[in-house]
Motif scaffolding. Structure first.
Motif, PDB file in Angstrom:
ATOM      1  N   ASN A  91       6.677   5.707   1.921  1.00 20.20           N
ATOM      2  CA  ASN A  91       6.994   4.783   0.829  1.00 20.20           C
ATOM      3  C   ASN A  91       5.708   4.454   0.077  1.00 20.20           C
ATOM      4  N   LEU A  92       5.701   4.784  -1.212  1.00 17.85           N
ATOM      5  CA  LEU A  92       4.493   4.556  -2.007  1.00 17.85           C
ATOM      6  C   LEU A  92       4.879   4.327  -3.464  1.00 17.85           C
ATOM      7  N   SER A  93       4.365   3.255  -4.035  1.00 16.43           N
ATOM      8  CA  SER A  93       4.585   2.971  -5.454  1.00 16.43           C
ATOM      9  C   SER A  93       3.256   3.049  -6.193  1.00 16.43           C
ATOM     10  N   ILE A  94       3.246   3.766  -7.302  1.00 14.23           N
ATOM     11  CA  ILE A  94       2.018   3.967  -8.086  1.00 14.23           C
ATOM     12  C   ILE A  94       2.256   3.449  -9.503  1.00 14.23           C
ATOM     13  N   ALA A  95       1.322   2.650  -9.986  1.00 14.73           N
ATOM     14  CA  ALA A  95       1.442   2.070 -11.323  1.00 14.73           C
ATOM     15  C   ALA A  95       0.984   3.073 -12.377  1.00 14.73           C
TER      16      ALA A  95
END
Length: 263
Positions: A27-31
């Motif tokens: 799980n990874l969120s990148i802006a």
């Protein structure tokens, strides 16, 4: 809202009756505009993760979202720069970049505009002077510059770098790192990079994603690199934040390696 999101990604490879779980619950969120590096020991599934984002490999479960749309095949909105430059040897530097430009912009740019855009991107990486040379006539570092120009020329939403400086000598690597930093500063593009070089990760990244060892590799820790930009390599050598970040990544990697040896 995450610009790029890896949502509960698992990846299992099956060969005959044997199955290997390479990635587990990523799980990874990148802006938008963020520079994120993924680091870990060999075999921890770093490149597999990048290939899933690129659409070159499909996740077994979970998925990837780019601007809230699912990614399940390759596309020009995600451009990859590999460790091996993968230039076509029978084409010139210009033609290698123009190939992608024609594919992406054939309906939206005129021939003259595509020519100007090709040269613009070659000039961005200081390779305009070598436009008529073939890959075997230029150095390894120059080939990688052309590979980066080709990727940028597609105007991707995300630039994916798979150990792009790994095959280069130290001085060439340093020059290219500085070039990529300057391009990121200028263009504000979103970058996801695989590396095994701790100094490179700290120098270039906003965040460093540290992977546990495989099989069933997962994200062990995410480190924020709170260094202002633009960054100057020589000034950072004695910077307390730089030293602290570098030490934390080394500790993480060392602990993981020692754990494997003990097992």
């Amino acid at each position: 809202m995450a610009y790029l999101k890896l949502d509960h990604v698992d990846k299992t490879f099956t060969r005959g009756t044997a199955t290997t779980e390479v990635l587990k619950d990523i799980n990874l969120s990148i802006a938008k505009g963020e520079y994120v590096s993924i680091i870990g020991h060999s075999g921890c599934g770093k490149s597999t993760m990048l290939n899933i984002v690129a659409g070159l490999t499909t996740a077994t479960t979970g998925g990837v979202l780019l601007e809230e749309r699912e990614v399940n095949s390759p596309g020009p909105d995600r451009a990859v720069v590999f460790q091996n430059h993968s230039l076509l040897p029978w084409l010139t530097v210009y033609e290698n970049v123009r190939l992608g430009v024609d594919k992406v912009f054939s309906k939206t740019k005129t021939r003259a505009e595509r020519d100007a855009w090709t040269m613009h991107n070659l000039n961005l990486v200081q390779m305009g002077h070598a436009k008529d040379k073939r890959p075997n006539e230029i150095s390894g570092g120059m080939k990688q510059r052309v590979g980066i120009a080709r990727a940028l020329a597609m105007e991707p939403k995300v630039l994916l770098l798979d150990e792009p400086f790994g095959a280069l000598d130290a001085l060439t690597r340093a020059h290219l790192q500085d070039s990529v930093m300057a391009l990121h500063q200028k263009l504000g593009n979103t970058i996801l990079m695989i590396t095994h070089d701790v100094d490179e990760a700290v120098l270039l990244s906003d965040r460093i994603v540290m992977m546990t060892n495989g099989p069933s590799a997962h994200i062990g820790e995410v480190l924020e690199v709170a260094l202002p930009r633009p960054r100057k390599r020589l000034e950072l050598a004695t910077n307390a934040t730089y030293v602290k970040c570098r030490q934390r990544v080394l500790e993480f990697l060392y602990e993981r390696h020692r754990f494997v040896e003990a097992a």
